[in-house]
Design a protein around this motif. Structure first.
Motif, mmCIF file in Angstrom:
data_model
loop_
_atom_site.group_PDB
_atom_site.id
_atom_site.type_symbol
_atom_site.label_atom_id
_atom_site.label_comp_id
_atom_site.label_asym_id
_atom_site.label_seq_id
_atom_site.Cartn_x
_atom_site.Cartn_y
_atom_site.Cartn_z
ATOM 1 N N GLU A 59 0.821 -1.210 0.000
ATOM 2 C CA GLU A 59 0.000 0.000 0.000
ATOM 3 C C GLU A 59 0.858 1.265 0.000
ATOM 4 O O GLU A 59 0.585 2.219 0.716
ATOM 5 C CB GLU A 59 -0.978 0.004 1.178
ATOM 6 N N ILE A 60 1.900 1.251 -0.831
ATOM 7 C CA ILE A 60 2.772 2.414 -0.977
ATOM 8 C C ILE A 60 2.611 2.978 -2.387
ATOM 9 O O ILE A 60 2.684 2.238 -3.370
ATOM 10 C CB ILE A 60 4.244 2.055 -0.707
ATOM 11 N N LEU A 61 2.372 4.280 -2.450
ATOM 12 C CA LEU A 61 2.249 4.985 -3.720
ATOM 13 C C LEU A 61 3.530 5.774 -3.953
ATOM 14 O O LEU A 61 3.890 6.624 -3.137
ATOM 15 C CB LEU A 61 1.045 5.935 -3.697
ATOM 16 N N ASP A 62 4.224 5.476 -5.036
ATOM 17 C CA ASP A 62 5.423 6.211 -5.428
ATOM 18 C C ASP A 62 5.072 7.108 -6.598
ATOM 19 O O ASP A 62 4.816 6.619 -7.703
ATOM 20 C CB ASP A 62 6.548 5.259 -5.840
ATOM 21 N N ILE A 63 5.045 8.415 -6.359
ATOM 22 C CA ILE A 63 4.812 9.380 -7.439
ATOM 23 C C ILE A 63 6.176 9.705 -8.026
ATOM 24 O O ILE A 63 7.051 10.215 -7.330
ATOM 25 C CB ILE A 63 4.095 10.635 -6.920
ATOM 26 N N THR A 64 6.358 9.411 -9.311
ATOM 27 C CA THR A 64 7.668 9.542 -9.953
ATOM 28 C C THR A 64 7.785 10.796 -10.812
ATOM 29 O O THR A 64 8.763 10.959 -11.522
ATOM 30 C CB THR A 64 7.951 8.304 -10.812
ATOM 31 N N SER A 65 6.802 11.660 -10.756
ATOM 32 C CA SER A 65 6.846 12.922 -11.496
ATOM 33 C C SER A 65 6.574 14.061 -10.519
ATOM 34 O O SER A 65 6.317 13.832 -9.344
ATOM 35 C CB SER A 65 5.794 12.919 -12.607
ATOM 36 N N SER A 66 6.629 15.286 -11.021
ATOM 37 C CA SER A 66 6.308 16.406 -10.138
ATOM 38 C C SER A 66 4.843 16.283 -9.704
ATOM 39 O O SER A 66 4.005 15.760 -10.437
ATOM 40 C CB SER A 66 6.566 17.734 -10.836
ATOM 41 N N PHE A 67 4.546 16.755 -8.502
ATOM 42 C CA PHE A 67 3.214 16.570 -7.936
ATOM 43 C C PHE A 67 2.775 17.822 -7.201
ATOM 44 O O PHE A 67 3.572 18.701 -6.889
ATOM 45 C CB PHE A 67 3.189 15.372 -6.983
ATOM 46 N N THR A 68 1.478 17.861 -6.900
ATOM 47 C CA THR A 68 0.890 18.897 -6.073
ATOM 48 C C THR A 68 0.003 18.211 -5.042
ATOM 49 O O THR A 68 -0.781 17.336 -5.389
ATOM 50 C CB THR A 68 0.047 19.868 -6.922
ATOM 51 N N GLY A 69 0.134 18.623 -3.792
ATOM 52 C CA GLY A 69 -0.706 18.114 -2.720
ATOM 53 C C GLY A 69 -1.496 19.258 -2.111
ATOM 54 O O GLY A 69 -0.947 20.332 -1.870
ATOM 55 N N VAL A 70 -2.789 19.035 -1.872
ATOM 56 C CA VAL A 70 -3.666 20.086 -1.341
ATOM 57 C C VAL A 70 -4.479 19.518 -0.186
ATOM 58 O O VAL A 70 -5.047 18.424 -0.292
ATOM 59 C CB VAL A 70 -4.616 20.621 -2.435
ATOM 60 N N MET A 71 -4.532 20.292 0.915
ATOM 61 C CA MET A 71 -5.418 19.993 2.033
ATOM 62 C C MET A 71 -5.863 21.338 2.590
ATOM 63 O O MET A 71 -5.052 22.069 3.164
ATOM 64 C CB MET A 71 -4.723 19.167 3.119
ATOM 65 N N ASP A 72 -7.131 21.673 2.417
ATOM 66 C CA ASP A 72 -7.677 22.974 2.787
ATOM 67 C C ASP A 72 -6.852 24.068 2.103
ATOM 68 O O ASP A 72 -6.765 24.100 0.894
ATOM 69 C CB ASP A 72 -7.717 23.150 4.309
ATOM 70 N N LEU A 120 7.366 11.789 -4.651
ATOM 71 C CA LEU A 120 6.719 11.557 -3.361
ATOM 72 C C LEU A 120 6.574 10.064 -3.139
ATOM 73 O O LEU A 120 6.278 9.309 -4.082
ATOM 74 C CB LEU A 120 5.332 12.198 -3.329
ATOM 75 N N ARG A 121 6.788 9.640 -1.905
ATOM 76 C CA ARG A 121 6.521 8.256 -1.505
ATOM 77 C C ARG A 121 5.497 8.330 -0.380
ATOM 78 O O ARG A 121 5.781 8.852 0.700
ATOM 79 C CB ARG A 121 7.802 7.581 -1.043
ATOM 80 N N TYR A 122 4.302 7.794 -0.638
ATOM 81 C CA TYR A 122 3.209 7.879 0.338
ATOM 82 C C TYR A 122 2.825 6.484 0.798
ATOM 83 O O TYR A 122 2.485 5.622 -0.016
ATOM 84 C CB TYR A 122 2.003 8.579 -0.293
ATOM 85 N N ASP A 123 2.879 6.263 2.101
ATOM 86 C CA ASP A 123 2.476 4.999 2.705
ATOM 87 C C ASP A 123 1.030 5.155 3.161
ATOM 88 O O ASP A 123 0.750 5.873 4.123
ATOM 89 C CB ASP A 123 3.388 4.655 3.878
ATOM 90 N N ALA A 124 0.105 4.488 2.492
ATOM 91 C CA ALA A 124 -1.318 4.639 2.786
ATOM 92 C C ALA A 124 -1.711 3.972 4.103
ATOM 93 O O ALA A 124 -2.712 4.355 4.704
ATOM 94 C CB ALA A 124 -2.152 4.079 1.644
ATOM 95 N N LYS A 125 -0.958 2.984 4.563
ATOM 96 C CA LYS A 125 -1.281 2.313 5.821
ATOM 97 C C LYS A 125 -1.061 3.230 7.015
ATOM 98 O O LYS A 125 -1.926 3.368 7.871
ATOM 99 C CB LYS A 125 -0.429 1.050 6.001
ATOM 100 N N ILE A 126 0.119 3.827 7.079
ATOM 101 C CA ILE A 126 0.441 4.660 8.235
ATOM 102 C C ILE A 126 0.290 6.147 7.942
ATOM 103 O O ILE A 126 0.561 6.977 8.809
ATOM 104 C CB ILE A 126 1.864 4.348 8.758
#
Length: 170
Positions: free
Chosen positions: A125-138, A147-153
């Motif tokens: 359950e790990i998402l590796d984004i291998t290109s430029s990215f944008t993250g938004v929260m509020d 980006l390397r995102y671990d969806a479990k933790i």
């Protein structure tokens, strides 16, 4: 003169016959283009389960399985930890989904990400984004290269981050 013309015709006939017997005609060009598509479908939902729970669900507008590789177009995928993972194209190889084109990751809690290329490992359950990215929260916005995102933790590690983060005053 007649003798020379007869010799010339005889040599030409022998040359034509020898070339004819040396040329082999085959249909290899048709044999090389063998049909390998195993499955083709439209507007299909796949549900991945184990013996106790649902592991994930994928919807695709169009898909093809060719030589053991499943390619899904206009893919929408979700699990217990990811609200929605969508992409223009997703390619399943083993436990990994290779995502390309207009990727969005919406979570139940936390940042929502957008990118062009990523790899999601269903087992870890790990998402590796291998290109430029944008993250938004509020109002919080993060830009980065990878980006390397671990969806479990629910942890993310990025490289070359440029962020605007608002905190609450105490």
């Amino acid at each position: 003169m007649g003798l020379k013309l007869e010799m010339l015709i005889a040599v030409a006939i022998v040359a034509i016959l020898s070339l004819t017997f040396m040329v082999k005609f085959s249909q290899n060009s048709f044999d090389e283009k063998t049909f390998s598509k195993e499955l083709e479908f439209t507007d299909t939902t796949f549900t991945e389960v184990d013996t106790t729970t649902m592991q994930g669900r994928a919807f695709s507008a169009y898909g093809v399985r060719d030589q053991g590789v499943l390619s899904l177009y206009k893919l929408m995928y979700h699990t217990n930890n990811i609200e929605l993972l969508s992409a223009e194209k997703g390619t399943y190889r083993g436990n990994k989904i290779y995502l390309d084109g207009n990727i969005t990751v919406n979570q139940k809690e936390g940042f929502d990400y957008a990118a062009e290329h990523a790899v999601y490992d269903k087992k870890t359950e790990i998402l590796d984004i291998t290109s430029s990215f944008t993250g938004v929260m509020d109002k919080n916005i993060i830009h980065g290269n990878t980006l390397r995102y671990d969806a479990k933790i629910k942890e993310a590690f990025g490289k070359k981050i440029d962020a605007v983060v608002y905190t609450t005053e105490k």
